[in-house]
Design a protein around this motif. Structure first.
Motif, PDB file in Angstrom:
ATOM      1  N   MET A   4       0.829  -1.209   0.000  1.00 50.21           N
ATOM      2  CA  MET A   4       0.000   0.000   0.000  1.00 50.21           C
ATOM      3  C   MET A   4       0.866   1.262   0.000  1.00 50.21           C
ATOM      4  N   ARG A  37      -6.318   3.990  -7.632  1.00 50.59           N
ATOM      5  CA  ARG A  37      -7.613   3.335  -7.482  1.00 50.59           C
ATOM      6  C   ARG A  37      -8.716   4.147  -8.191  1.00 50.59           C
ATOM      7  N   GLY A  62      -1.727   5.906  -3.938  1.00 50.03           N
ATOM      8  CA  GLY A  62      -2.445   4.635  -4.084  1.00 50.03           C
ATOM      9  C   GLY A  62      -3.917   4.881  -4.365  1.00 50.03           C
ATOM     10  N   GLU A  83       3.396   2.631  -1.355  1.00 51.71           N
ATOM     11  CA  GLU A  83       4.380   2.675  -2.425  1.00 51.71           C
ATOM     12  C   GLU A  83       5.237   3.924  -2.285  1.00 51.71           C
TER      13      GLU A  83
END
Lengths: 324, 324
Positions: A1, A321, A317, A3
């Motif tokens: 998660m 999404r 993240g 990153e």
């Protein structure tokens, strides 16, 4: 998660004073020079002895310049108080102390504003001279004044906060002049260009509150393509600094990250809370926000940068999404 | 000849900076509190960083308050320079250094002037707070600006004096704004009520000069009933402080007490010169002035008070002679 963000990610942060400045500093450390813009509350601004003082802008500026006084939590490190002593000699009550070095900021700001320059231009001049690699953007160039409604009457913010040590029970807030304010072109450009918008852990009523109350600001944030992530200023039922917890309580809100998240419902895509508050995660998710649980207390520069990287990774993240 | 003056003698002194302030201090020590009024040059006033600075008023005020910096010859004793350091950090050239304590004076003065108070009122407020028992009266409440004409062009006084260390050859002076100035009611009352009018050992061109150039000032002094006595700022062919000797020379005057006395011909009843210059006595008497020869160099508080008593005794002796 979590990153690793690109160092060149353009980030817009919304901040008030100390807590916000700390995360902004972390973001600055995590990013390439120039990648960060901080939109700062100016509704705490005040005039003292004819000088224009912008407490939140200065806290952010000194923090990002690496000269903030960590002991006091405001002002410049190594500050001295000879001027304040002289003011007392002149019979002036120094309830709002201005340090000898800090005064240079207020004197130059006041001079430049009187010469017709905007607060945005003045801030760029001063922050640039101090070597700040980020953009510090006042939320607007108009004068806005936070009045805190209390049982003792409507108090100018610094009078409530500093002079009376935020001891009065709060009934509400008025942002005098806000209806005539507009987000500056620089703020609008920054929001438009941002790849992540971060609501720093600042007081939702008197720091982020006035920023969002500038007519057109909330709309600009909602229209911006970037994911919007907030960091809770409440950890374990208390504010890390200042009166945020007292204000939540006095105004009938839950004193918790959930209570803060509720205030940002519909505006934030994600919310960052401390491990201590992990139990609130589910309720916050029910408000339509993703939740990141991490350590949010910033005691060192390492804490600041680590939290900043966590927050950025979380935000990016979300972006993927949303983009998916 | 040197009779002991009544302590309650009302005295009006005309003064510029350091030399004038020293004698004013001596007069204050020699007289009852409230008996002395000092009419001060304000043509050196300048605006720096938006702050109204009145160098001569401040030198007189700090000297009479007993807080003057004797080492520097200006400013406040024990002064610090943190603000100046910060100004330099902001890229501002601190050619005119404002001390941390001194800044309080300029900040409060600027604020009160912006609030619509006169320089006379502001000075009374500040000097009163510092416990000065004498009246310090700006020569006028209008803004006047000394420009020094030099081979390098017209220079604002502090630029000529401080920034360029009075190294430029002087051609002449302009007191910009002087035609629209008037002596304040307080100055006129002081001159009218005085039992002695003392021209302190100040620069005749840029200290006493502007005072006398205020329209109506010279006439008010001439119409006043008190004897008028001057003290030479030149001792042994040199100025004790500042560029008076250079200015006399550059403008074709004799660099001596006689050269100064000549500038005051018709205005002074008596002139006080140093023992070193006794040889000039006869020529000065030929200008229609009585002459007192005494020690005029003030190195200590005792020197100041002793010279003040000598000058007062001399002036009051002239009064009796005129009254006879």
């Amino acid at each position: 998660m979590n990153e690793v963000p690109k160092q060149t990610t353009k980030v817009a942060a919304l901040a008030g004073g100390v807590g916000g400045a700390k995360l902004a500093h972390g973001l600055q450390m995590a990013l390439e020079p120039g990648a960060l813009s901080v939109v700062v509350n100016t509704a705490d601004d005040m005039t003292l002895w004819g000088l224009h003082i912008s407490p939140d802008v200065d806290t952010v500026m000194y923090t990002l310049a690496g000269v903030a006084n960590r002991e006091l939590g405001w002002g410049i490190e190594g500050e001295t108080w000879r001027n304040t002593e002289m003011m007392a000699r002149y019979g002036r009550d120094p309830w709002f102390r201005l340090g000898d070095m800090d005064l240079a900021t207020h004197i130059l700001r006041t001079e430049m504003l009187r010469d017709g320059r905007t607060l945005t231009e003045v801030t760029a001049d001063l922050a640039g001279a101090l070597g700040v690699p980020s953009l510090i953007l006042p939320m607007c160039d108009e004068r806005v004044e936070t009045l805190v409604s209390t049982e003792a009457g409507n108090l100018p913010f610094q009078e409530y906060f500093v002079q009376r040590r935020h001891a009065d029970r709060v009934i509400g807030f008025t942002f005098r002049g806000i209806v005539d304010s507009v987000p500056t072109p620089q703020v609008l450009d920054t929001l438009e260009a941002a790849e992540a918008i971060i609501f720093c852990p600042s007081n939702p009523f008197v720091s982020t509150g006035p920023i969002l109350a500038v007519p057109g600001m909330r709309e600009a944030i909602e229209a911006a393509p970037a994911p919007r992530v907030g960091v809770s200023p409440i950890v374990g039922g208390a504010a890390l600094k200042g009166p945020a917890a007292d204000m939540l309580d006095a105004l009938g809100h839950e004193v918790s990250p959930y209570g803060v998240a509720l205030l940002y419902r519909g505006l934030l895509d994600g919310f960052v809370i401390d491990r201590e508050d992990e139990a609130h995660s589910e309720r916050i998710r029910e408000l339509g926000m993703e939740v990141l649980v991490t350590g949010t207390v910033m005691k060192s520069d390492e804490d600041r940068e680590r939290l900043a990287r966590d927050v950025l990774g979380f935000a990016l993240g979300l972006k993927e999404r949303r983009g998916a």
